[in-house]
Design an enzyme around this catalytic site. Structure first.
Site, PDB file in Angstrom:
ATOM      1  N   TYR A 128       4.699  -4.576 -11.231  1.00 30.24           N
ATOM      2  CA  TYR A 128       5.150  -4.453 -12.625  1.00 30.24           C
ATOM      3  C   TYR A 128       6.909  -3.847 -12.480  1.00 30.24           C
ATOM      4  CZ  TYR A 128       0.822  -5.234 -15.281  1.00 30.24           C
ATOM      5  OH  TYR A 128      -0.015  -5.850 -15.840  1.00 30.24           O
ATOM      6  N   SER A 129       6.906  -2.793 -12.169  1.00 26.33           N
ATOM      7  CA  SER A 129       8.404  -2.190 -12.197  1.00 26.33           C
ATOM      8  C   SER A 129       9.301  -2.861 -11.093  1.00 26.33           C
ATOM      9  CB  SER A 129       8.288  -0.464 -11.678  1.00 26.33           C
ATOM     10  OG  SER A 129       7.378  -0.101 -12.655  1.00 26.33           O
ATOM     11  N   SER A 161       2.303   1.568  -6.079  1.00 25.03           N
ATOM     12  CA  SER A 161       1.503   2.371  -5.654  1.00 25.03           C
ATOM     13  C   SER A 161       0.788   1.906  -4.366  1.00 25.03           C
ATOM     14  CB  SER A 161       0.860   2.993  -6.474  1.00 25.03           C
ATOM     15  OG  SER A 161       1.524   3.707  -7.556  1.00 25.03           O
ATOM     16  N   GLU A 244      -5.892   0.309 -18.060  1.00 24.75           N
ATOM     17  CA  GLU A 244      -5.294   1.363 -17.268  1.00 24.75           C
ATOM     18  C   GLU A 244      -5.761   2.582 -17.745  1.00 24.75           C
ATOM     19  OE1 GLU A 244      -1.510   2.440 -14.670  1.00 24.75           O
ATOM     20  OE2 GLU A 244      -1.430   1.364 -16.279  1.00 24.75           O
TER      21      GLU A 244
END
Length: 388
Positions: A128-129, A161, A244
């Site tokens: 995502y980021s 992550s 999440e």
């Protein structure tokens, strides 16, 4: 007993019987800032859980889960945390991607990807980021273009992550050049073991490397590995974020409570609790952890209805800020000794690691600033923030 109480008793007994022998030493291993600890052994534990039918408990039975109710899932996560069982290595696949594929995936995607998640044979990370977008997912610039039977990706993700431990990544990429921020995005399932992917671990303040940079330079994935329609990635990605912040947060709260109780014990032993200001901060922290639990329980109504409501964003701000402040409080309780490394050259104790790693809590999974914008604009209907 009710079915929930029976379920709680079953998982409690199984954990007590299973966290023995070669698995006994895994209690308390892993977790934020400590994801490197005993990774191979924790993966073995995860596969043992799978063989015993204790992964993906909330998934429908037809996809390999137990079909557990929301209340039973809460019981599972609470008992897992209370047993001090090792941090899960398959959380992203089980809690984020799996439910997303159940909700939005094609039958072929479910058949291909869900069984290896249940068995802990394939691990996933979240793309995502980005360096230029941060938590503002609508402004991602990673591109994907169709080339025959494939999508070809070019761009960079950051703070990914466990990418260095994963075989696959679900990536939000812009597939319609020039499209407005929330439009023209697609949600792609991308294999990481290929020449067009480079993964660079990022050394953090804790000295560990949970996060990574991921570079896509002509990386490919098959055309059918798109979840939802092309251009519908925003809707799918928001659903993933909702999952999440689902029932597993109740287990997180148990961990927070254990940290606070341990810190209170330390303050009593070293005399810090004699300081009325420290006592006041400890009392406020206790009130805060109770509030976190209350909000998590309130959020379950939204989860039961299909996706968390605004409580998810509210809860993320609250627990992230609370946990960061707990790290700061731990340093106050330790006093000057907290500034000295536990060993050479850079060995940290648990409190120092908590203080340093919790700085990230208000940034990852949607920064506090982004969460406040979401609450203001989409929940309260306030005027949108001015943007260039």
């Amino acid at each position: 007993m009710s079915s929930v109480e029976e379920f709680r008793t079953e998982i409690r007994g199984w954990l007590a019987a299973s966290l023995t022998g070669s698995f006994a030493g895994l209690r308390g291993r892993g977790g934020p800032g400590r994801e490197h600890e005993a990774f191979a052994e924790r993966l073995g534990w995860e596969r043992h859980m799978a063989a015993e039918g204790w992964t993906c408990v909330g998934w429908p039975e037809e996809y390999g889960g137990r079909g557990a109710t929301i209340e039973q899932q809460v019981a599972f996560h609470e008992e897992y945390a209370l047993a001090d069982a090792p941090a899960r290595v398959n959380h992203i696949g089980e809690q984020l991607l799996g439910p997303t594929l159940v909700a939005f995936g094609t039958p072929e995607q479910r058949t291909r990807f869900l069984p290896p998640i249940v068995a802990a044979e394939e691990l996933w990370c979240q793309g995502y980021s980005e360096p230029g977008a941060g938590s503002d997912l609508a402004n991602v610039t990673t591109r994907a273009v169709r080339d025959g039977a494939d999508w070809v990706l070019t761009g960079q993700k950051i703070w990914t992550s466990l990418a260095h431990q994963s075989q696959w990544c679900f990536v939000v990429a812009r597939t319609e050049p020039g499209s407005s921020p929330h439009r023209g995005l697609s949600y792609l399932l991308v294999p990481l073991d290929q020449a067009g992917v480079e993964i660079r671990p990022i050394t953090q303040l804790t000295g560990t490397c949970e996060f990574n940079e991921v570079f896509f330079d002509g990386a490919r994935t098959r055309a059918e590995h798109i979840v939802g329609a092309p251009g519908d990635g925003w809707r799918v990605a928001m659903a993933t974020l909702g999952f999440e912040r689902g029932v597993s947060t109740l287990g997180q709260q148990v961990g927070f409570r254990r940290e606070l109780e341990s810190l209170i014990g330390l303050a009593r032993r070293n005399g810090a609790a004699d300081d009325p200001l420290i006592r006041d901060r400890l009392a406020r922290a206790w009130t805060g952890v109770e509030t976190i639990r209350c909000n998590a329980l309130r959020m379950l109504d939204g989860v039961a209805a299909g996706a968390p409501g605004p409580e998810a964003s509210i809860g993320k701000i609250f627990w992230a800020t609370w946990h960061r402040e707990l790290g700061e409080l731990a340093m106050a309780v330790l006093g000057a000794g907290g500034m000295t490394a536990a060993g050479s050259p850079y060995e940290l104790d648990d409190w120092q690691r908590l203080f340093l790693f919790s700085r990230a809590d208000t940034i990852y999974a949607g920064s506090n600033e982004i969460q406040r914008n979401i609450i203001a604009e989409r929940v309260l209907g306030l005027p949108k923030e001015s943007r260039p």
